[in-house]
Write a protein that holds these residues in place. Sequence first.
Motif, PDB file in Angstrom:
ATOM      1  N   GLY A 421      -2.022   3.955  -8.723  1.00  0.00           N
ATOM      2  CA  GLY A 421      -1.319   3.731  -7.461  1.00  0.00           C
ATOM      3  C   GLY A 421      -1.947   2.625  -6.640  1.00  0.00           C
ATOM      4  N   THR A 422      -3.269   2.596  -6.598  1.00  0.00           N
ATOM      5  CA  THR A 422      -3.974   1.537  -5.861  1.00  0.00           C
ATOM      6  C   THR A 422      -3.712   0.169  -6.481  1.00  0.00           C
ATOM      7  OG1 THR A 422      -5.706   3.096  -5.216  1.00  0.00           O
ATOM      8  CG2 THR A 422      -6.232   0.745  -5.093  1.00  0.00           C
ATOM      9  N   ALA A 426      -1.817  -2.965  -4.832  1.00  0.00           N
ATOM     10  CA  ALA A 426      -2.639  -4.163  -4.609  1.00  0.00           C
ATOM     11  C   ALA A 426      -2.098  -5.391  -5.327  1.00  0.00           C
ATOM     12  CB  ALA A 426      -4.076  -3.896  -5.050  1.00  0.00           C
ATOM     13  N   THR A 427      -1.404  -5.196  -6.450  1.00  0.00           N
ATOM     14  CA  THR A 427      -0.921  -6.343  -7.236  1.00  0.00           C
ATOM     15  C   THR A 427       0.598  -6.489  -7.164  1.00  0.00           C
ATOM     16  OG1 THR A 427      -0.842  -4.996  -9.260  1.00  0.00           O
ATOM     17  CG2 THR A 427      -2.872  -6.207  -8.817  1.00  0.00           C
ATOM     18  N   ALA A 428       1.188  -5.975  -6.093  1.00  0.00           N
ATOM     19  CA  ALA A 428       2.649  -6.078  -5.943  1.00  0.00           C
ATOM     20  C   ALA A 428       3.114  -7.530  -5.955  1.00  0.00           C
ATOM     21  CB  ALA A 428       3.080  -5.385  -4.656  1.00  0.00           C
ATOM     22  N   LEU A 433       0.976  -6.470 -11.828  1.00  0.00           N
ATOM     23  CA  LEU A 433       0.241  -6.771 -13.057  1.00  0.00           C
ATOM     24  C   LEU A 433      -0.962  -5.837 -13.249  1.00  0.00           C
ATOM     25  CD1 LEU A 433       0.246  -8.753 -15.440  1.00  0.00           C
ATOM     26  CD2 LEU A 433      -1.244 -10.243 -14.099  1.00  0.00           C
ATOM     27  N   GLY A 434      -1.611  -5.448 -12.150  1.00  0.00           N
ATOM     28  CA  GLY A 434      -2.770  -4.568 -12.259  1.00  0.00           C
ATOM     29  C   GLY A 434      -2.406  -3.224 -12.854  1.00  0.00           C
TER      30      GLY A 434
END
Length: 458
Positions: A421-422, A426-428, A433-434
Amino acid sequence: MVTLADAPANVAARATIGQRLDRLPLTWTLWRLALVTQVAWSFAILSDGIAARIYPFVWGPQHAFDTARFSLLLVISTGVGVVAGEYLFALLSDRLGRRRILLIASATIGLGTLPAAFTSNFYLLALFLGLGAMGIGGVLATNIVYMAEIAPGPARGRMTQTTQALAPFLLNVMGNLIALVLMPQHYQLMVALIASGPLLVLVPLFAFVLPESPRWLESQGRYEQAEKIVARLERESESRFGPLPPPVVSESAHQPKANVRDLFGRHYGSRTALLLVCWFLGYSGLIYGPLGFINLYLALKGFSAHSIFTAGLVSAIVGAPTGLLIAGRLNERFERKNVILTGAVVACIGLVLTFLTGQYLHSLLVLAIASSVVTAGLYLWLFNMYTYTAVAYPTQLRAVGTGWTDGFGHVGAMVSPLIVGTLFTATAASGYLGFFAYVIIPGALLPALLIARFGLSQ
């Protein structure tokens, strides 16, 4: 020269329960028991993904609770509850029997999940879905153990892999077809239907079709009951197959009752450590990463609920059974740990294609293909890991070993929404991609490579 002592009847009389089971041919006598266990797995996992199916299309748009609480709900319903259920029911299974625990766990799934159809309150959902998740853990911990114990050793891979093709097919057809028809307008009916399955289907099947595991009965010293069950299986097998071959009799030392400490002792410590690591990584990445967030990713990329569940239905019909049926035919020719690695690689190819579909292609056809590839590889990995884990331990340690290692893996399911979820948030800006990187590298490839390099040969 054949002596009276070597006559088939006398050989069978000297054989253990396990040796007599190992000579049984694969006829409907055994296939039906294996199929019941796979139906149980399907209904259990169908209940496991309720929150992830509903939130992107109902609770999220209604602002019932935010994404942070959704992640916490996943922690409880796919992690904490399942882990608690696996540990509790695994211990009870070694004491009370496989069949009785499957009955109790199935009832817990249905009775726990059903009230969730009638509320959107976060705290009540956490309570009800958490209780249902304990039943899910009980079925998962006991189901594959029963399958490994009832199957003849020489044909265990073929029997498990072939019937396991039914499980993801049934799971995904039921889940996606129900969602396709009822979501989002009638999601409450969907939850009620999913909860009723364990109560109306699994409980009667376990009560009237499934006998207790003869190997477990033998390990408990209940030889007369084990003898009755095996004798009935032998008679049914002979009526379908003809005269049975004599069992391969070898001296087997008496195995003392085992406990949890034996998992970490000299004989089993290294394999337990390996399984703990691999289940943790796999559940946190390959299994519960997509389960929790792939629908949300696709919805944010513009795919409708109808398109997402249509692609899921196609993958159920094409991807899930295809990979497992092929594996069922090839399982005894190749090391199981190599099949696990193959499944991980196939799933990763599908995940990369899913990322490209959401980011650039936006095609329902390509999404259906990607979903089919992911599904084929994921279930190839998962079911071979189940069988690998159960076979890694002897009968007296099998349930607790499977429950503890697979249960610790669900700790990965607990932390998955927090890690994934983090990374997802964070990579929206880079197309999430994360999220995909975590699922593919430490969540799929790393555990498969560890098993392939350090795992047992089976």
